[in-house]
Design a protein around this motif. Structure first.
Motif, PDB file in Angstrom:
ATOM      1  N   THR A   1      20.819   4.858   0.301  1.00  0.00           N
ATOM      2  CA  THR A   1      20.254   5.521  -0.876  1.00  0.00           C
ATOM      3  C   THR A   1      18.778   5.864  -0.726  1.00  0.00           C
ATOM      4  N   GLY A   2      18.198   5.587   0.407  1.00  0.00           N
ATOM      5  CA  GLY A   2      16.775   5.873   0.608  1.00  0.00           C
ATOM      6  C   GLY A   2      16.107   4.766   1.384  1.00  0.00           C
ATOM      7  N   HIS A   3      15.284   3.950   0.717  1.00  0.00           N
ATOM      8  CA  HIS A   3      14.625   2.815   1.348  1.00  0.00           C
ATOM      9  C   HIS A   3      14.673   1.607   0.428  1.00  0.00           C
ATOM     10  N   LYS A   4      14.618   0.448   1.026  1.00  0.00           N
ATOM     11  CA  LYS A   4      14.662  -0.788   0.253  1.00  0.00           C
ATOM     12  C   LYS A   4      13.438  -0.910  -0.648  1.00  0.00           C
ATOM     13  N   SER A   5      13.600  -1.692  -1.713  1.00  0.00           N
ATOM     14  CA  SER A   5      12.464  -1.921  -2.604  1.00  0.00           C
ATOM     15  C   SER A   5      11.342  -2.610  -1.849  1.00  0.00           C
ATOM     16  N   GLY A   6      10.106  -2.236  -2.181  1.00  0.00           N
ATOM     17  CA  GLY A   6       8.942  -2.794  -1.498  1.00  0.00           C
ATOM     18  C   GLY A   6       8.459  -1.955  -0.340  1.00  0.00           C
ATOM     19  N   TYR A   7       9.158  -0.815  -0.066  1.00  0.00           N
ATOM     20  CA  TYR A   7       8.780  -0.035   1.108  1.00  0.00           C
ATOM     21  C   TYR A   7       7.395   0.601   0.965  1.00  0.00           C
ATOM     22  N   LEU A   8       7.006   0.931  -0.267  1.00  0.00           N
ATOM     23  CA  LEU A   8       5.685   1.522  -0.451  1.00  0.00           C
ATOM     24  C   LEU A   8       4.578   0.510  -0.165  1.00  0.00           C
ATOM     25  N   SER A   9       4.786  -0.736  -0.566  1.00  0.00           N
ATOM     26  CA  SER A   9       3.808  -1.789  -0.263  1.00  0.00           C
ATOM     27  C   SER A   9       3.717  -2.018   1.237  1.00  0.00           C
ATOM     28  N   PHE A  10       4.883  -1.959   1.889  1.00  0.00           N
ATOM     29  CA  PHE A  10       4.915  -2.119   3.341  1.00  0.00           C
ATOM     30  C   PHE A  10       4.087  -1.017   4.017  1.00  0.00           C
ATOM     31  N   ILE A  11       4.257   0.213   3.537  1.00  0.00           N
ATOM     32  CA  ILE A  11       3.507   1.336   4.109  1.00  0.00           C
ATOM     33  C   ILE A  11       2.006   1.153   3.892  1.00  0.00           C
ATOM     34  N   ASP A  12       1.635   0.715   2.685  1.00  0.00           N
ATOM     35  CA  ASP A  12       0.214   0.486   2.392  1.00  0.00           C
ATOM     36  C   ASP A  12      -0.392  -0.520   3.365  1.00  0.00           C
ATOM     37  N   LYS A  13       0.343  -1.586   3.646  1.00  0.00           N
ATOM     38  CA  LYS A  13      -0.173  -2.610   4.562  1.00  0.00           C
ATOM     39  C   LYS A  13      -0.325  -2.065   5.981  1.00  0.00           C
ATOM     40  N   GLU A  14       0.665  -1.277   6.408  1.00  0.00           N
ATOM     41  CA  GLU A  14       0.599  -0.733   7.764  1.00  0.00           C
ATOM     42  C   GLU A  14      -0.535   0.279   7.911  1.00  0.00           C
ATOM     43  N   ILE A  15      -0.731   1.086   6.871  1.00  0.00           N
ATOM     44  CA  ILE A  15      -1.837   2.055   6.910  1.00  0.00           C
ATOM     45  C   ILE A  15      -3.172   1.328   6.966  1.00  0.00           C
ATOM     46  N   ALA A  16      -3.288   0.244   6.183  1.00  0.00           N
ATOM     47  CA  ALA A  16      -4.541  -0.526   6.167  1.00  0.00           C
ATOM     48  C   ALA A  16      -4.852  -1.099   7.546  1.00  0.00           C
ATOM     49  N   LYS A  17      -3.798  -1.413   8.309  1.00  0.00           N
ATOM     50  CA  LYS A  17      -4.013  -1.947   9.662  1.00  0.00           C
ATOM     51  C   LYS A  17      -4.494  -0.846  10.610  1.00  0.00           C
ATOM     52  N   LYS A  18      -3.828   0.312  10.526  1.00  0.00           N
ATOM     53  CA  LYS A  18      -4.115   1.391  11.475  1.00  0.00           C
ATOM     54  C   LYS A  18      -5.348   2.201  11.095  1.00  0.00           C
ATOM     55  N   LEU A  19      -5.497   2.458   9.771  1.00  0.00           N
ATOM     56  CA  LEU A  19      -6.598   3.299   9.266  1.00  0.00           C
ATOM     57  C   LEU A  19      -7.282   2.595   8.101  1.00  0.00           C
ATOM     58  N   PRO A  20      -8.034   1.554   8.369  1.00  0.00           N
ATOM     59  CA  PRO A  20      -8.586   0.726   7.286  1.00  0.00           C
ATOM     60  C   PRO A  20      -9.528   1.457   6.335  1.00  0.00           C
ATOM     61  N   ASN A  21     -10.147   2.541   6.770  1.00  0.00           N
ATOM     62  CA  ASN A  21     -11.125   3.238   5.925  1.00  0.00           C
ATOM     63  C   ASN A  21     -10.626   4.592   5.423  1.00  0.00           C
ATOM     64  N   SER A  22      -9.333   4.832   5.503  1.00  0.00           N
ATOM     65  CA  SER A  22      -8.814   6.161   5.163  1.00  0.00           C
ATOM     66  C   SER A  22      -8.669   6.405   3.671  1.00  0.00           C
ATOM     67  N   ALA A  23      -8.498   5.336   2.878  1.00  0.00           N
ATOM     68  CA  ALA A  23      -8.254   5.461   1.429  1.00  0.00           C
ATOM     69  C   ALA A  23      -6.940   6.167   1.126  1.00  0.00           C
ATOM     70  N   ILE A  24      -6.064   6.286   2.121  1.00  0.00           N
ATOM     71  CA  ILE A  24      -4.749   6.889   1.912  1.00  0.00           C
ATOM     72  C   ILE A  24      -3.810   5.826   1.345  1.00  0.00           C
ATOM     73  N   LYS A  25      -3.048   6.205   0.327  1.00  0.00           N
ATOM     74  CA  LYS A  25      -2.093   5.301  -0.303  1.00  0.00           C
ATOM     75  C   LYS A  25      -0.685   5.865  -0.181  1.00  0.00           C
ATOM     76  N   ALA A  26       0.277   4.954  -0.072  1.00  0.00           N
ATOM     77  CA  ALA A  26       1.672   5.383   0.003  1.00  0.00           C
ATOM     78  C   ALA A  26       2.057   6.162  -1.244  1.00  0.00           C
ATOM     79  N   ASP A  27       1.560   5.701  -2.387  1.00  0.00           N
ATOM     80  CA  ASP A  27       1.795   6.393  -3.645  1.00  0.00           C
ATOM     81  C   ASP A  27       0.427   6.743  -4.249  1.00  0.00           C
TER      82      ASP A  27
END
Length: 274
Positions: free
Chosen positions: A10-36
């Motif tokens: 049906t798409g992605h499991k619940s919590g996937y947006l938080s997971f993306i936020d954490k991964e982005i923070a690791k790779k691009l800590p100063n980007s200010a990009i959010k999953a949502d």
């Protein structure tokens, strides 16, 4: 994320947006990009475009999909007529979708299968929600998008699903990139025009310098010729240099004359008779 257990039918499991936020923070800590909303809204647009492409592959007439270049090709007029009833589809014309293969891999169950059971002109809905068995991030997180998917309870006599279309969300990050791109393009265009103007000024200045140097050289040559002519006093040489040397047309006429004619020409100019 898709290959690490977060993908479900049906798409992605619940919590996937938080997971993306954490991964982005690791790779691009100063980007200010959010999953949502940044990535979530971008994914919605890409899924909708993918749905249109899958529909074109099944039902396109007069235009089609170039799998080598990953873009829509064919008659532009026919395609634009088709795209009028499909929000955002016109932007697909001759624009490579570089993530096409990956998007098909991720959303094949949501889009590819559903597109085969739909007829041309049908409207679709894609719901990427968090099922109750997995729980939700905020209790009612839903991603709706114009797309297609097969419903489990569809019977053979049911040939069409209910029609529903959601207005696409704006992508602020994409809008910012577009604005930056436009600003850079304007700057480059202004710089190009400035360079062209400077080049024209340089040409004009160079021409002016060349003309000045040529006239200066002709005056020196004129003075040397006058000094060598017989019967002219130094005062006459100076006056003739001034009178003839200030007019390029007179110098052009003077230089090719034989010496005896040059003397006559000089005397006439000094006397003011001509």
């Amino acid at each position: 994320m898709n290959t690490s257990g977060w993908k479900v039918d049906t798409g992605h499991k619940s919590g996937y947006l938080s997971f993306i936020d954490k991964e982005i923070a690791k790779k691009l800590p100063n980007s200010a990009i959010k999953a949502d909303p940044h990535i979530k809204s971008k994914v919605k647009v890409m899924k909708k475009h993918l749905m249109y492409i899958l529909e074109i592959q099944q039902n396109g007439s007069g235009f089609g999909w170039d799998d080598e270049h990953k873009m829509v090709t064919g008659s532009r007029d026919i395609f634009m007529g088709w795209a009028k009833s499909r929000d955002g589809a016109s932007s697909l014309w001759m624009k490579p979708m570089i993530h096409y293969d990956k998007l098909v891999e991720i959303y094949a169950n949501d889009l590819a299968n559903g597109s085969k059971v739909k007829g041309p002109g049908d409207e679709f809905e894609i719901n990427e929600d968090q099922s109750t068995k997995n729980g939700g991030e905020d209790g009612n997180h839903v991603i709706d998008e114009s797309g297609c998917h097969s419903q489990a309870n569809t019977t053979p006599s049911s040939s069409r699903q209910s029609l529903k279309r959601k207005a696409p969300e704006n992508d602020p990050l994409e809008a910012e990139f577009i604005q930056i791109s436009k600003s850079i393009s304007s700057l480059l265009e202004a710089e190009k025009e400035s360079a062209l103007a400077m080049n024209e000024i340089k040409k004009a200045f160079t021409h002016e310098v060349d003309v000045h140097e040529k006239i200066s050289g002709n005056r020196k040559e004129l003075f040397q010729i006058l000094c060598a002519l017989p019967g002219l006093t130094p005062e006459q040489v100076v006056k003739a240099t001034r009178l003839i040397g200030q007019d390029t047309a007179k110098m052009d006429l003077f230089f090719p004359m034989p010496d005896d004619y040059k003397v006559i020409f000089v005397r006439q100019k000094i006397d003011g008779s001509h």
